[in-house]
Design a protein around this motif. Structure first.
Motif, short mmCIF file in Angstrom:
data_model
loop_
_atom_site.label_atom_id
_atom_site.label_comp_id
_atom_site.label_asym_id
_atom_site.label_seq_id
_atom_site.Cartn_x
_atom_site.Cartn_y
_atom_site.Cartn_z
N SER A 119 0.96 -1.25 0.18
CA SER A 119 0.01 0.05 0.06
C SER A 119 0.82 1.17 0.03
CB SER A 119 -0.92 -0.10 1.25
OG SER A 119 -0.15 -0.33 2.41
N LEU A 120 2.02 1.24 0.70
CA LEU A 120 2.89 2.34 0.62
C LEU A 120 3.23 2.56 -0.85
CD1 LEU A 120 4.42 4.51 2.07
CD2 LEU A 120 6.50 2.90 2.60
N LEU A 121 3.82 1.66 -1.57
CA LEU A 121 4.31 1.94 -3.10
C LEU A 121 3.07 2.43 -3.82
CD1 LEU A 121 6.34 1.37 -5.43
CD2 LEU A 121 5.36 -0.97 -5.71
N PHE A 122 1.97 1.85 -3.94
CA PHE A 122 0.96 2.52 -4.48
C PHE A 122 0.57 3.89 -4.06
CE2 PHE A 122 0.40 -1.74 -6.03
CZ PHE A 122 -0.27 -1.70 -7.29
N SER A 123 0.61 4.10 -2.71
CA SER A 123 0.34 5.56 -2.36
C SER A 123 1.09 6.51 -2.58
CB SER A 123 0.24 5.71 -0.79
OG SER A 123 -0.82 4.73 -0.13
N LEU A 124 2.75 6.37 -2.73
CA LEU A 124 3.68 7.05 -3.02
C LEU A 124 3.27 7.50 -4.76
CD1 LEU A 124 6.88 5.74 -1.17
CD2 LEU A 124 5.70 7.90 -1.00
N MET A 125 3.14 6.33 -5.47
CA MET A 125 2.77 6.50 -6.75
C MET A 125 1.68 7.36 -7.16
SD MET A 125 3.65 3.01 -8.86
CE MET A 125 2.28 2.32 -8.46
N ILE A 126 0.51 7.06 -6.44
CA ILE A 126 -0.69 8.08 -6.60
C ILE A 126 -0.44 9.43 -5.99
CG2 ILE A 126 -2.95 8.48 -5.26
CD1 ILE A 126 -3.06 5.17 -5.12
N THR A 127 0.28 9.74 -5.24
CA THR A 127 0.63 11.16 -4.69
C THR A 127 1.70 11.78 -5.35
OG1 THR A 127 1.77 10.40 -2.83
CG2 THR A 127 -0.50 10.66 -2.36
N GLY A 128 2.67 11.00 -5.75
CA GLY A 128 4.06 11.46 -6.50
C GLY A 128 3.58 11.84 -7.71
N ILE A 129 3.08 10.84 -8.48
CA ILE A 129 2.84 11.15 -9.84
C ILE A 129 1.52 11.99 -10.04
CG2 ILE A 129 1.83 10.27 -11.99
CD1 ILE A 129 3.49 7.85 -11.57
N GLY A 130 0.73 12.21 -9.08
CA GLY A 130 -0.62 12.90 -8.96
C GLY A 130 -0.06 14.43 -8.71
N PHE A 131 1.06 14.68 -7.96
CA PHE A 131 1.63 16.02 -8.02
C PHE A 131 2.10 16.53 -9.08
CE2 PHE A 131 6.00 18.11 -7.53
CZ PHE A 131 5.45 19.31 -7.46
N LEU A 132 2.88 15.78 -9.94
CA LEU A 132 3.24 16.12 -11.22
C LEU A 132 1.99 16.39 -12.16
CD1 LEU A 132 6.03 13.88 -11.45
CD2 LEU A 132 6.27 16.16 -10.81
N VAL A 133 1.07 15.52 -12.27
CA VAL A 133 -0.10 15.55 -13.00
C VAL A 133 -0.77 16.98 -12.50
CG1 VAL A 133 -2.54 14.53 -13.77
CG2 VAL A 133 -0.36 13.30 -13.73
N PHE A 134 -0.90 17.21 -11.37
CA PHE A 134 -1.65 18.59 -11.06
C PHE A 134 -1.03 19.73 -11.69
CE2 PHE A 134 -4.41 16.16 -8.58
CZ PHE A 134 -5.12 16.57 -7.68
N ALA A 135 0.38 19.73 -11.36
CA ALA A 135 1.07 20.77 -11.75
C ALA A 135 1.21 20.79 -13.55
CB ALA A 135 2.55 20.76 -11.46
N TYR A 136 1.30 19.67 -14.15
CA TYR A 136 1.25 19.65 -15.53
C TYR A 136 -0.31 20.28 -16.05
CZ TYR A 136 1.32 17.45 -20.21
OH TYR A 136 1.22 16.97 -21.63
N THR A 137 -1.20 20.04 -15.19
CA THR A 137 -2.60 20.41 -15.70
C THR A 137 -2.70 21.90 -15.69
OG1 THR A 137 -3.55 18.29 -14.94
CG2 THR A 137 -4.89 20.16 -15.19
N SER A 138 -2.18 22.39 -14.72
CA SER A 138 -2.33 24.03 -14.70
C SER A 138 -1.62 24.78 -15.97
CB SER A 138 -1.38 24.75 -13.35
OG SER A 138 0.02 24.24 -13.98
N SER A 139 -0.95 23.97 -16.76
CA SER A 139 -0.45 24.71 -17.81
C SER A 139 -1.17 23.97 -19.18
CB SER A 139 1.03 24.30 -18.14
OG SER A 139 1.52 25.13 -19.43
N TYR A 140 -1.43 22.74 -19.07
CA TYR A 140 -2.08 21.83 -20.22
C TYR A 140 -3.46 22.49 -20.41
CZ TYR A 140 -3.50 18.13 -23.25
OH TYR A 140 -3.96 17.35 -24.14
N LEU A 141 -4.19 22.82 -19.26
CA LEU A 141 -5.74 23.42 -19.62
C LEU A 141 -5.67 24.78 -19.17
CD1 LEU A 141 -7.65 20.33 -17.96
CD2 LEU A 141 -7.16 20.67 -20.29
N LYS A 142 -4.59 25.39 -19.26
CA LYS A 142 -4.61 26.81 -19.07
C LYS A 142 -5.87 27.42 -19.62
CE LYS A 142 -1.70 30.87 -18.95
NZ LYS A 142 -0.17 31.39 -19.23
N GLY A 143 -6.57 28.32 -19.21
CA GLY A 143 -7.69 29.10 -19.53
C GLY A 143 -8.99 28.31 -19.86
N HIS A 144 -8.94 27.21 -19.52
CA HIS A 144 -10.06 26.05 -19.81
C HIS A 144 -11.25 26.67 -18.83
CE1 HIS A 144 -12.82 22.52 -20.35
NE2 HIS A 144 -11.88 22.44 -21.39
N GLU A 145 -12.38 26.69 -19.28
CA GLU A 145 -13.75 27.18 -18.78
C GLU A 145 -13.85 26.36 -17.60
OE1 GLU A 145 -18.31 28.09 -19.31
OE2 GLU A 145 -17.06 27.21 -20.90
#
Length: 784
Positions: free
Chosen positions: A76-102
């Motif tokens: 569960s620790l391995l999956f939790s780290l993947m969920i949150t770690g890659i989640g952090f990068l995806v959240f940051a990536y989204t701020s630029s990828y969907l910039k200006g989206h309604e």
């Protein structure tokens, strides 16, 4: 841990009121949520590496033995780290990828809820809790996949994904209930101590079947794999998050979690090896025939999931080690390639690999990330992908049976995956830049930073695998019930057969990359076989089912109330009649029955005459009056049998019903004779048989010995507890208060409906049209 799980959901609720602040430059602040959770779980690495297991439990539904139990171990620790770690990068990536989206705030809400659901899933130690979060991942992924809801293809893909994974959820619930029946607990940790008892249970096979159904649908195993390529209609951050580190690995997590409980038997291991082997090879071959970058990555993801199922099925310590390493390998390179694909699509507005080349001249950091990810995918040293590939080959080579077939299957799969990785990660960035992309702009750091970081980690972990050996890999293997004390990760395992197979894989895969070029011709060629594809077969089955459903509905639900009642009564006649025929102990003591009086015979004859007159009269008012006679006759029968309260109730209701019928019929058009003589005879026979069955049942009930326990209870307690001298009234008001309340509610609703009909005022045009229609129907009936 509960707070960590709920954080994503609370953030989603927070966005409902403050979402407008996360549509602009402040949107990147949303990434602080998964980053904080990553730091929180990261601090548990030393404790978990030392062999500790952290348990938390919160009372939820104790009467059903269901609690909010959570468990943090290596898996569960391995999956939790993947969920949150890659989640952090995806959240940051989204701020630029969907910039200006309604609807960027809405997207973050879906993404955060999904993250919370996945954390709850991998941390749950209670089967019911696991099921709840399992279903939440399906629901939130439905919103993410269908985010572009104006696109019909997106909506269809979301529905398909929800349908397939929803079926898996039903399997999981059935498995949870069955395991609880077998063990008396929903706790997964407690089930670990009952493994042998579960395996020897007669329902073991059924429990395994249910869990397979849940895992195979969620993790897109053949033939349930087709929902995953369709889910590529979602925005790239969704594809990255769901299909590299989270949702599609939920089924893998389920299999790994229950391997110590249910694994070790032939049905478990053999099924996983066969299903995983078919899935990994079938999907790997499909990557050759795709030209859309997301399509290539989708099928390579399915193939990777098949490899994980295949390794779990092998069931050896080496296989568990290879699976643990490959989970990290796949998460790193596949998330990178998805993010790179998103950048390419975002900047060039195309994902067609036949139109992409030379992009290194414009977006060098993105190209570096793509090439590094492709190298890790191919298993070329010094990447962690090379370590994972060698471990996979070694586990297959040391399997107990069918070694040659398993080795051929895994080597061919790795060759095709190497090809897919090169096409997705190298081809778009090498060669000559097409003129159509000459004016393409370079992406910002927020876009290319996350994939480059993930690709770099693939190199770092390969050069120094000891970083993840004790902290992440060994605890996972131990959580699977294997001894990991003697296991060690290394980049170089010596010059042996496994290394030779690695060289063959690299050489043949690279040659395949240069020989076979993605083209529409290849894609159209494979499309000719779509008629036997699982997706099309399921659609054909669905069409047949819909046709049958339409026939069934139109036949039984044809709009005539009398037909509905006839079908219900016919079903009861067949069911009750069958039971009565099979009951050989049925007897009636006629001596115990009271003698029939002349008053009862006279009243019964009046009642029968009223029924016949109601059925055969052509006048509505006469039919209503005759029904009133029937009701009053029943009132007299109640009086004869010393039930004056029932008689008064029946009299009141019957009188009210007659009045309401007259008022309603006054507003209806002329009487329509919609049934012929044969229909009435048929209904008469059916009603007679039903009446005889009810009479027989009543006589049988009278023949049974009378138990006065219930009556004595009410008699003894009606005055003491309810302060009522009339036992019947006390039963109705106090002991059956809820039932009486529902009856009053039904009568109130009926009264409102009648009042609405009385107040109905049709326009003159509508009245004439309705009258004409009624007249035409009546004329047709007369002709018949």
């Amino acid at each position: 841990m509960l707070t960590a799980i709920l954080t994503g959901f609370l953030f989603s609720i927070f966005l409902v009121f403050t979402g407008r602040f996360f549509k602009g430059k402040l949107s990147i602040l949303a990434s602080l949520i998964p980053l904080g959770l990553f730091v929180y779980f990261f601090q548990f690495i030393p404790a978990i590496a030392d062999g500790n297991v952290i348990m938390k439990s919160y009372e939820w539904i104790p009467s059903f033995n269901v609690d909010l139990g959570f468990k943090l171990d290596g898996l569960s620790l391995l999956f939790s780290l993947m969920i949150t770690g890659i989640g952090f990068l995806v959240f940051a990536y989204t701020s630029s990828y969907l910039k200006g989206h309604e609807y960027m705030d809405r997207f973050y809400g879906y993404l955060a809820s999904f993250m919370g659901a996945m954390l709850g899933l991998v941390l749950s130690d209670n089967m019911i809790t696991l099921f709840v979060f399992w279903e939440l991942t399906s629901i939130t992924s439905f919103f993410l996949i269908g985010f572009n809801n104006t696109n019909p293809a997106s909506r269809k893909s979301a529905l398909t994904a929800l349908g397939i994974t929803g079926i898996g959820g039903l399997f999981l619930l059935a498995g949870a209930l069955l395991l609880n029946n077998m063990t008396g607990t929903y706790s997964i940790s407690e089930m670990l101590t009952m493994s042998e008892a579960i395996k020897s249970n007669e329902f073991y096979f059924l429990a395994v079947l249910f869990l397979f159904g849940a895992a195979f649908t969620k993790s897109a195993q053949f033939p349930f794999h087709f929902w995953l390529p369709g889910a590529m209609k979602a925005p790239t951050p969704v594809s990255t998050y769901l299909h590299s580190a989270t949702m599609v690995k939920a089924g893998i997590y389920l299999l790994m979690r229950f391997t110590p409980v249910l694994g070790g038997e032939n049905i478990w291991n053999t099924t996983l090896v066969i299903v995983g082997g078919i899935t990994m090879l079938y999907s790997a071959v499909h990557t050759i025939f795709r030209t859309d970058l997301k399509g290539i990555l989708a099928y390579s993801t399915i193939s990777a999931l098949g490899i994980l199922v295949f390794l779990i099925g092998l069931g050896t310590q080496e296989a568990f080690l290879a699976a643990a390493v490959f989970i990290i390998v796949h998460a790193l390179y596949k998330a990178t390639l998805f993010l790179v694909t998103g950048i390419i699509d975002h900047q060039t507005h195309t994902r067609d690999v036949t139109r992409l080349s030379g992009l290194n001249k414009i977006m060098l950091p993105v190209g570096i990330a793509g090439i590094l990810a492709a190298i890790s995918s191919a298993g070329i040293p010094p990447t962690i992908g090379f370590v994972g590939k060698e471990l996979t080959y070694e586990a297959s080579y040391h399997s107990e049976s069918m070694v040659i077939f398993l080795m051929i299957a895994i080597v061919l799969t790795k060759i095709f995956l190497l090809y897919a990785g090169f096409v997705a990660g190298i081809k778009p960035f090498t060669g000559k830049l097409p003129e159509e992309h000459a004016n393409t702009k370079a992406p910002g750091f927020i876009l290319w930073g996350p994939p480059l970081l993930l690709a770099t980690l693939g190199i770092v972990f390969g050069v120094a695998p000891f970083i993840i050996e004790s902290s992440l890999i060994k605890p996972v293997v131990e959580a699977l019930g294997a001894d990991a004390s003697e296991m060690h990760l290394a980049l170089w395992h010596g010059f042996n057969l496994i290394f030779i197979l690695s060289l063959i894989t690299i050489g043949v895969g690279t040659a395949l990359y240069f020989i076979i070029k993605p083209s529409e011709k290849l894609e159209k060629g494979i499309a000719r076989l779509d008629f036997i594809a699982p997706e099309n077969l399921l659609e054909k089955f669905n069409a047949l089912f819909v046709g049958f459903s339409n026939f069934w509905t139109n036949f039984f639900q044809n709009g005539y109330l009398r037909n509905y009642i006839s079908i219900i009564i016919l079903f009861l006649v067949v069911l009750v009649g069958y039971i009565m025929i099979g009951n050989t102990n049925f007897t009636i003591d006629y001596n115990s029955l009271s003698k029939i009086t002349v008053y009862e015979i006279t009243t019964t004859m009046i009642l029968i005459a009223g029924i016949f007159y109601t059925v055969f009269t052509d006048s509505r008012l006469a039919a209503v009056a005759a029904m009133g006679v029937v009701g009053l006759s029943i009132c007299l029968i109640f009086v004869f049998y010393s039930a004056p309260d029932l008689a008064m109730t029946q009299f009141s209701i019957d009188t009210l019903t007659v009045i309401l019928f007259v008022l309603v019929l006054y507003k209806l058009p002329k009487y329509l004779k919609l049934s012929d003589y044969k229909t009435r005879v048929r209904d008469g026979i059916l009603s007679t048989i039903f009446g005889l069955i009810i009479t027989t049942l009543a006589l049988q009930v009278l023949a049974e010995p009378v138990s006065k326990e219930v009556g004595n209870f009410y008699a003894a307690n009606s005055y003491i507890e309810a302060h009522g001298k009339n036992v019947v009234n006390v039963i109705l008001v106090d002991f059956r208060g809820a039932d009486t309340l529902i009856e009053i509610s039904v009568l109130s609703i009926a009264a409102v409906g009648v009042f609405g009909l009385m107040k109905l005022r049709l326009k003159m045009k509508d009245r004439r049209r309705y009258a004409d229609t009624s007249l035409n129907v009546e004329n047709e009936n007369k002709k018949k």
